[in-house]
Design a protein around this motif. Structure first.
Motif, PDB file in Angstrom:
ATOM      1  N   VAL A  83       1.026  -1.291  -0.099  1.00 57.68           N
ATOM      2  CA  VAL A  83       0.019  -0.008  -0.064  1.00 57.68           C
ATOM      3  C   VAL A  83       0.894   1.217  -0.004  1.00 57.68           C
ATOM      4  O   VAL A  83       0.789   2.194   0.671  1.00 57.68           O
ATOM      5  CB  VAL A  83      -0.861  -0.134   1.219  1.00 57.68           C
ATOM      6  N   SER A  88      -2.830   0.916  -5.407  1.00 57.97           N
ATOM      7  CA  SER A  88      -2.793  -0.442  -4.428  1.00 57.97           C
ATOM      8  C   SER A  88      -3.846  -0.141  -3.381  1.00 57.97           C
ATOM      9  O   SER A  88      -4.707  -1.225  -2.937  1.00 57.97           O
ATOM     10  CB  SER A  88      -1.352  -0.885  -4.003  1.00 57.97           C
ATOM     11  N   GLU A 112       3.465  -0.558   5.825  1.00 64.38           N
ATOM     12  CA  GLU A 112       2.910  -2.128   5.768  1.00 64.38           C
ATOM     13  C   GLU A 112       4.329  -2.854   5.414  1.00 64.38           C
ATOM     14  O   GLU A 112       4.673  -2.504   4.067  1.00 64.38           O
ATOM     15  CB  GLU A 112       1.801  -2.429   5.000  1.00 64.38           C
ATOM     16  N   GLU A 141       2.338  -8.533  -9.147  1.00 62.82           N
ATOM     17  CA  GLU A 141       2.772  -7.188  -8.668  1.00 62.82           C
ATOM     18  C   GLU A 141       4.248  -6.583  -9.083  1.00 62.82           C
ATOM     19  O   GLU A 141       5.110  -7.166  -8.389  1.00 62.82           O
ATOM     20  CB  GLU A 141       2.486  -7.171  -7.241  1.00 62.82           C
ATOM     21  N   GLU A 143       7.335  -4.458  -9.141  1.00 61.67           N
ATOM     22  CA  GLU A 143       7.665  -3.718  -7.997  1.00 61.67           C
ATOM     23  C   GLU A 143       9.328  -3.463  -7.888  1.00 61.67           C
ATOM     24  O   GLU A 143      10.278  -4.430  -8.299  1.00 61.67           O
ATOM     25  CB  GLU A 143       7.502  -4.365  -6.353  1.00 61.67           C
ATOM     26  N   LYS A 180       0.419 -14.317  -0.052  1.00 63.80           N
ATOM     27  CA  LYS A 180       1.592 -13.820  -0.419  1.00 63.80           C
ATOM     28  C   LYS A 180       2.993 -14.618  -0.414  1.00 63.80           C
ATOM     29  O   LYS A 180       3.779 -14.655  -1.122  1.00 63.80           O
ATOM     30  CB  LYS A 180       2.135 -12.626   0.559  1.00 63.80           C
ATOM     31  N   THR A 254       3.294  -2.286  -5.180  1.00 65.91           N
ATOM     32  CA  THR A 254       3.044  -2.212  -6.652  1.00 65.91           C
ATOM     33  C   THR A 254       2.069  -0.774  -6.793  1.00 65.91           C
ATOM     34  O   THR A 254       1.279  -0.628  -5.953  1.00 65.91           O
ATOM     35  CB  THR A 254       2.137  -3.481  -6.824  1.00 65.91           C
TER      36      THR A 254
HETATM   37  O1  DO4 Z   1      -1.601  -5.203   1.911  1.00 64.47           O
HETATM   38  C1  DO4 Z   1      -1.380  -5.944   1.204  1.00 64.47           C
HETATM   39  C2  DO4 Z   1      -0.366  -6.129   0.459  1.00 64.47           C
HETATM   40  C3  DO4 Z   1       0.041  -4.883  -0.609  1.00 64.47           C
HETATM   41  C4  DO4 Z   1       1.011  -5.004  -1.635  1.00 64.47           C
HETATM   42  O2  DO4 Z   1       1.711  -5.926  -1.794  1.00 64.47           O
HETATM   43  C5  DO4 Z   1       1.420  -3.830  -2.246  1.00 64.47           C
HETATM   44  O3  DO4 Z   1       0.869  -2.912  -2.271  1.00 64.47           O
HETATM   45  O4  DO4 Z   1       2.037  -4.094  -3.308  1.00 64.47           O
END
Ligand code: DO4
Ligand code: MG
Length: 291
Positions: A83, A88, A112, A141, A143, A180, A254
């Motif tokens: 987040v 996201s 987070e 995702e 990243e 995850k 992401t």
């Molecule tokens: O809150 C859950 C995971 C969020 C995430 O992996 C992201 O925003 O990339």
């Protein structure tokens, strides 16, 4: 110019090398830098000094298309931030039965951060990432991933794929570890771009293309400039209360979420590109371990 981990053809062992102009110069075996675990024991200045002496190494350069590339990880933990982009936050608020946890964490001082994977769950370039057998809604995702040494310094950057189950996370946020972390839930690579090779990591274009049956099924774009937090901030929170004797990888969240109608399918290919680093390409398969 970047660091690659590849499989040696003479003895089948993983090894690190320096990639420049499509040639890999293997790190000398007795250099104390030839595995990610060894490399990340060193301070950034020492790694840079080692790489500057590439012309003096007594190793034979290889054509980089002649060897299989591997994920640039051996004994490190992979962590991830969540987040960190508005996109996201919004997508998770829509999917979840507990919307406000995402809204609150987006603006909270503490980000987070979650444990994502051990090395054996991570795929490298061309490896096959997995969809859980008990999941019905799955996404890649894309990243930016930071590579830390044991001294808490960012040594470089790589491309990360935080493959996730949206159906499991959406059902209950306490299911996050199951959404995850499972076999094949992460990919890293194709290279580690050294820190000094990347001008501004807070302004890099990220693109994802998902191919299905030889056609483009989804394309998305963002930029790390859209991130709501700084990379320094994420790194400093990662190291609160934690040490990483072999270094660590941190995926930074992401900013690309496919439409709700999209889910990954067996046979898809996911290509994630980050400006100045490279393209990470992975096939997708359904994991048939216990459903
Ligand atoms: O809150 C859950 C995971 C969020 C995430 O992996 C992201 O925003 O990339
Ligand atoms: Mg993520």
């Amino acid at each position: 110019m970047s660091i690659v981990r590849y499989r040696r053809l003479d003895n089948d062992q993983p090894h690190l090398g320096w990639l420049e102009n499509e040639r890999i110069t293997p790190f000398p075996e007795d250099s104390g830098f030839s595995t990610p675990g060894e490399l990340l024991q060193h301070r950034l200045a020492d790694i840079t000094g080692f790489l500057e002496k590439v012309g003096t190494w007594n190793t034979e350069p290889l054509d980089f298309t002649s060897v299989p590339l591997l994920a640039p990880i051996d004994s490190q933990e992979v962590w991830a931030a969540g987040v960190t982009y508005r996109r996201s936050r919004d997508a998770r608020m829509e999917e979840s039965t507990q919307q406000d946890v995402y809204d609150r964490v987006y603006d909270a001082e503490r980000p987070e951060l979650f444990f994502k994977a051990t090395a054996r769950r991570v795929l490298g370039p061309e490896g096959t990432i997995m969809i859980r057998g008990d999941s019905t809604w799955d996404v890649p995702e894309p990243e930016l991933a930071l590579v830390f040494n044991r001294h808490r310094e960012v040594v470089g950057y790589t491309v990360g794929n935080d493959v996730s189950s949206r159906s499991i996370e959406g059902e209950n946020p306490l299911y996050l570890p199951q959404a995850k972390t499972y076999m094949g839930s992460a990919a890293l690579g194709p290279v580690i771009a050294m820190r000094h090779e990347v001008d501004n990591p807070q302004n890099l274009a990220i693109t994802v293309v998902i191919e299905r049956n030889n056609a483009e099924e989804f394309r998305g774009e963002t930029s790390t400039a859209e991130m709501h937090r700084s990379l320094d901030e994420l790194g400093s929170w990662l190291h609160r209360g934690n040490t990483f004797p072999d270094g660590a990888f941190l995926m930074t969240g992401t900013g690309i979420v496919p439409p709700d109608s999209f889910t990954l399918q067996d046979g898809d290919t996911v290509l994630i590109s980050i400006e100045g680093i490279g393209t990470l390409s992975n096939r997708v398969a359904r994991l048939d371990v216990d459903a």
